[in-house]
Design a protein around this motif. Structure first.
Motif, PDB file in Angstrom:
ATOM      1  N   LYS A  88     -38.015  95.648  11.950  1.00 47.45           N
ATOM      2  CA  LYS A  88     -38.102  94.314  12.536  1.00 47.45           C
ATOM      3  C   LYS A  88     -36.749  93.972  13.156  1.00 47.45           C
ATOM      4  CE  LYS A  88     -41.599  92.987   9.145  1.00 47.45           C
ATOM      5  NZ  LYS A  88     -41.941  92.091   8.004  1.00 47.45           N
ATOM      6  N   VAL A  89     -36.548  94.449  14.362  1.00 49.34           N
ATOM      7  CA  VAL A  89     -35.223  94.381  14.986  1.00 49.34           C
ATOM      8  C   VAL A  89     -35.141  93.400  16.163  1.00 49.34           C
ATOM      9  CG1 VAL A  89     -34.686  96.739  14.266  1.00 49.34           C
ATOM     10  CG2 VAL A  89     -35.733  96.353  16.514  1.00 49.34           C
ATOM     11  N   TYR A  90     -36.186  92.617  16.388  1.00 47.99           N
ATOM     12  CA  TYR A  90     -36.240  91.723  17.562  1.00 47.99           C
ATOM     13  C   TYR A  90     -34.987  90.868  17.702  1.00 47.99           C
ATOM     14  CZ  TYR A  90     -37.853  87.969  20.663  1.00 47.99           C
ATOM     15  OH  TYR A  90     -37.960  87.057  21.687  1.00 47.99           O
ATOM     16  N   ASP A  91     -34.557  90.235  16.602  1.00 43.54           N
ATOM     17  CA  ASP A  91     -33.411  89.317  16.678  1.00 43.54           C
ATOM     18  C   ASP A  91     -32.068  90.039  16.607  1.00 43.54           C
ATOM     19  OD1 ASP A  91     -33.589  90.097  14.053  1.00 43.54           O
ATOM     20  OD2 ASP A  91     -33.401  88.083  13.203  1.00 43.54           O
TER      21      ASP A  91
ATOM     22  N   GLN B 116     -28.897  90.962  24.598  1.00 44.55           N
ATOM     23  CA  GLN B 116     -29.505  90.306  25.756  1.00 44.55           C
ATOM     24  C   GLN B 116     -28.549  90.305  26.951  1.00 44.55           C
ATOM     25  OE1 GLN B 116     -31.026  86.444  24.508  1.00 44.55           O
ATOM     26  NE2 GLN B 116     -31.501  87.268  22.485  1.00 44.55           N
ATOM     27  N   ASP B 117     -27.648  91.290  26.965  1.00 44.49           N
ATOM     28  CA  ASP B 117     -26.650  91.355  28.039  1.00 44.49           C
ATOM     29  C   ASP B 117     -26.734  92.704  28.758  1.00 44.49           C
ATOM     30  OD1 ASP B 117     -25.779  92.903  25.907  1.00 44.49           O
ATOM     31  OD2 ASP B 117     -23.675  92.320  26.086  1.00 44.49           O
ATOM     32  N   SER B 118     -27.935  93.136  29.048  1.00 43.33           N
ATOM     33  CA  SER B 118     -28.094  94.444  29.689  1.00 43.33           C
ATOM     34  C   SER B 118     -27.496  94.428  31.098  1.00 43.33           C
ATOM     35  CB  SER B 118     -29.577  94.826  29.759  1.00 43.33           C
ATOM     36  OG  SER B 118     -30.170  94.320  30.933  1.00 43.33           O
ATOM     37  N   PRO B 119     -27.106  95.599  31.619  1.00 44.10           N
ATOM     38  CA  PRO B 119     -26.547  95.669  32.970  1.00 44.10           C
ATOM     39  C   PRO B 119     -27.616  95.814  34.049  1.00 44.10           C
ATOM     40  CG  PRO B 119     -26.432  97.818  31.939  1.00 44.10           C
ATOM     41  CD  PRO B 119     -27.010  96.878  30.904  1.00 44.10           C
TER      42      PRO B 119
ATOM     43  N   TYR C  79     -31.183  97.003  24.039  1.00 43.21           N
ATOM     44  CA  TYR C  79     -31.407  95.797  24.831  1.00 43.21           C
ATOM     45  C   TYR C  79     -32.861  95.304  24.696  1.00 43.21           C
ATOM     46  CZ  TYR C  79     -27.025  97.200  27.055  1.00 43.21           C
ATOM     47  OH  TYR C  79     -25.726  97.565  27.285  1.00 43.21           O
ATOM     48  N   SER C  80     -33.015  93.994  24.579  1.00 42.19           N
ATOM     49  CA  SER C  80     -34.318  93.382  24.349  1.00 42.19           C
ATOM     50  C   SER C  80     -35.181  93.384  25.607  1.00 42.19           C
ATOM     51  CB  SER C  80     -34.125  91.934  23.870  1.00 42.19           C
ATOM     52  OG  SER C  80     -35.359  91.335  23.553  1.00 42.19           O
ATOM     53  N   ALA C  81     -36.403  93.936  25.474  1.00 37.12           N
ATOM     54  CA  ALA C  81     -37.313  94.006  26.618  1.00 37.12           C
ATOM     55  C   ALA C  81     -38.754  93.905  26.140  1.00 37.12           C
ATOM     56  CB  ALA C  81     -37.107  95.310  27.395  1.00 37.12           C
ATOM     57  N   LEU C  82     -39.620  93.512  27.062  1.00 31.39           N
ATOM     58  CA  LEU C  82     -41.046  93.367  26.777  1.00 31.39           C
ATOM     59  C   LEU C  82     -41.861  93.911  27.936  1.00 31.39           C
ATOM     60  CD1 LEU C  82     -43.418  92.007  25.084  1.00 31.39           C
ATOM     61  CD2 LEU C  82     -43.109  90.029  26.596  1.00 31.39           C
ATOM     62  N   ILE C  83     -42.883  94.685  27.609  1.00 30.06           N
ATOM     63  CA  ILE C  83     -43.906  95.036  28.590  1.00 30.06           C
ATOM     64  C   ILE C  83     -45.011  94.008  28.392  1.00 30.06           C
ATOM     65  CG2 ILE C  83     -45.518  96.778  29.423  1.00 30.06           C
ATOM     66  CD1 ILE C  83     -43.778  98.888  28.052  1.00 30.06           C
ATOM     67  N   PRO C  84     -45.110  93.002  29.286  1.00 28.79           N
ATOM     68  CA  PRO C  84     -46.113  91.943  29.084  1.00 28.79           C
ATOM     69  C   PRO C  84     -47.518  92.522  28.976  1.00 28.79           C
ATOM     70  CG  PRO C  84     -44.579  91.376  30.845  1.00 28.79           C
ATOM     71  CD  PRO C  84     -44.342  92.818  30.525  1.00 28.79           C
TER      72      PRO C  84
ATOM     73  N   GLU D  47     -33.999  84.189  31.889  1.00 25.78           N
ATOM     74  CA  GLU D  47     -32.780  83.375  31.832  1.00 25.78           C
ATOM     75  C   GLU D  47     -31.935  83.709  30.613  1.00 25.78           C
ATOM     76  OE1 GLU D  47     -33.647  79.259  32.118  1.00 25.78           O
ATOM     77  OE2 GLU D  47     -34.405  79.357  34.180  1.00 25.78           O
ATOM     78  N   ASP D  48     -32.597  84.118  29.514  1.00 22.53           N
ATOM     79  CA  ASP D  48     -31.843  84.445  28.305  1.00 22.53           C
ATOM     80  C   ASP D  48     -31.357  85.894  28.293  1.00 22.53           C
ATOM     81  OD1 ASP D  48     -34.182  85.824  27.874  1.00 22.53           O
ATOM     82  OD2 ASP D  48     -34.777  84.718  26.083  1.00 22.53           O
ATOM     83  N   GLY D  49     -31.607  86.614  29.390  1.00 19.50           N
ATOM     84  CA  GLY D  49     -31.125  87.991  29.492  1.00 19.50           C
ATOM     85  C   GLY D  49     -32.127  89.052  29.079  1.00 19.50           C
ATOM     86  N   LYS D  50     -33.232  88.656  28.462  1.00 16.41           N
ATOM     87  CA  LYS D  50     -34.250  89.630  28.068  1.00 16.41           C
ATOM     88  C   LYS D  50     -34.973  90.159  29.301  1.00 16.41           C
ATOM     89  CE  LYS D  50     -34.913  87.294  23.639  1.00 16.41           C
ATOM     90  NZ  LYS D  50     -35.815  86.488  22.795  1.00 16.41           N
TER      91      LYS D  50
END
Length: 279
Positions: A132-135, A139-142, A170-175, A198-201
Motif C-alpha cells: 500500500k504505497v499510494y501515499d 509527485q515531482d516527476s520530470p 512516481y505516482s501515476a494512474l491509468i484511468p 495539478e498535484d503532479g500525479k
C-alpha cells in the motif's frame, strides 16, 4: 537516540566490545551485536562501522554489514520468496526474509512474483513490508504530456483504474477508460502521459494515439482471424463487453481497426460474422 529508534535504518556505530561470536556496537549504555561473520577484517574496539539494524528470528535487535534491498523511507521492487500462513516473505538481501502480511497486500501474490513495497515498523516493533504505497509515491516527476514512461502496477480499482509507480517511484494512474486488457499487480507496463495533474500525479494511456494504434489493432484482428480459420462469430456491432473480453479493445478502437481492414479489402462483414476475403 536509542538504538531501537534506528530500526530499519543504516547507522554508523562504534565498536565497544569484542566477543567470541562477534562485536558489540554502540556505547556503554546500549549495545547491539554485529555477528562475527559480519565484522570487517582489521577492525577493533573504538573503530566505527556502518551497519543496518533489523531484528533476527528471535526478534532481537541485530546489526549487519550486508546491504539490504530496502530501508525505511524507500520503495523497492522485491521478489516473493515464499508464502506462509501469516503472509508472504520477500527476499531483501538479508538472512531473514521480510514479512509482507496479508493485510498489507493489494492483490494475491505467489512465489516468484515481483512487487513494489515500502518498509514499515508494525505495532510489535518488527520490520514488515506493505504494498500500500499510494501515499509514499513522489509527485515531482520530470515527465510531460505525450512522454513515454515505464512503471510497475501496484494496485487496481474497479472505480478508478490501474495504479502505476512510474520509474518505481512516481505516482501515476491509468484511468478506467484507458485500462484495456488485463493489467495485474506486479506487471511492468509502458505508457504515454496523457495528463499531468495539478498535484503532479500522472495520468497514463497504455495505447498509442488512435491513428498510431490502428495499425497494431488491425494486425491483431487479422492474427485472430487466421487463428480462427478466417472467421469471427460476431461483427463490429457486438456488445462492448464482448469486444473488450476478446481483444482488450474499446468498441470504438475495434471499429476503427475493422474499418481499416475493410477499406484495404482484407475482410468482409457479413450479417453475423467477420471473415477474411478469399480472393
Amino acid at each position: 537516540m536509542a538504538l531501537s529508534e534506528n530500526l530499519g535504518k543504516k547507522v554508523r556505530l562504534m565498536i565497544v566490545k569484542e566477543v567470541e561470536f562477534g562485536v558489540y556496537l554502540g556505547n556503554s549504555q546500549e549495545k547491539v551485536l554485529l555477528p562475527k561473520k559480519q565484522v570487517p577484517r582489521g577492525l577493533e574496539a573504538g573503530d566505527p562501522v556502518e551497519v543496518f539494524l533489523y531484528k533476527d528470528s528471535a526478534d532481537r535487535l541485530i546489526a549487519t554489514t550486508n546491504e539490504p534491498k530496502i530501508t525505511l523511507g524507500e520503495l523497492a521492487v522485491l521478489k516473493i520468496a515464499d508464502v506462509g500462513k501469516i503472509g508472504a516473505f520477500l527476499d531483501w538481501g538479508l538472512e531473514k526474509d521480510l514479512l509482507l502480511p496479508f493485510r498489507e497486500q493489494t492483490a494475491k501474490v505467489k512465489k516468484g512474483d515481483e512487487v513494489l513495497v515500502a518498509l514499515y515498523v508494525d505495532k510489535s516493533e518488527r520490520l514488515c513490508a506493505t504494498m500500500k504505497v499510494y501515499d509514499k509515491l513522489r509527485q515531482d516527476s520530470p515527465y510531460g504530456k505525450d512522454d513515454q514512461v515505464e512503471g510497475i502496477v501496484y494496485d487496481t480499482s474497479d472505480n478508478f483504474g490501474v495504479f502505476v509507480a512510474v520509474d518505481d517511484c512516481y505516482s501515476a494512474l491509468i484511468p478506467k477508460r484507458e485500462a484495456f486488457g488485463s493489467l495485474r499487480v506486479g506487471e511492468r507496463v509502458r505508457g504515454r502521459v496523457i495528463r499531468v495533474r495539478e498535484d503532479g500525479k500522472l495520468d497514463l494511456a497504455v495505447r498509442e494515439k488512435a491513428f498510431l494504434q490502428m495499425d497494431a489493432d488491425a494486425q491483431m484482428i487479422m492474427e485472430r482471424l487466421n487463428d480462427c480459420k478466417g472467421k469471427l462469430p460476431f461483427t463490429d456491432k457486438a456488445d462492448p463487453e464482448r469486444i473488450k473480453a476478446e481483444f482488450g479493445l474499446s468498441k470504438n478502437a475495434f471499429k476503427r481497426a475493422v474499418g481499416r481492414l475493410l477499406k484495404e479489402g482484407k475482410i468482409e462483414i457479413r450479417e453475423k460474422s467477420i471473415e477474411i476475403c478469399r480472393k
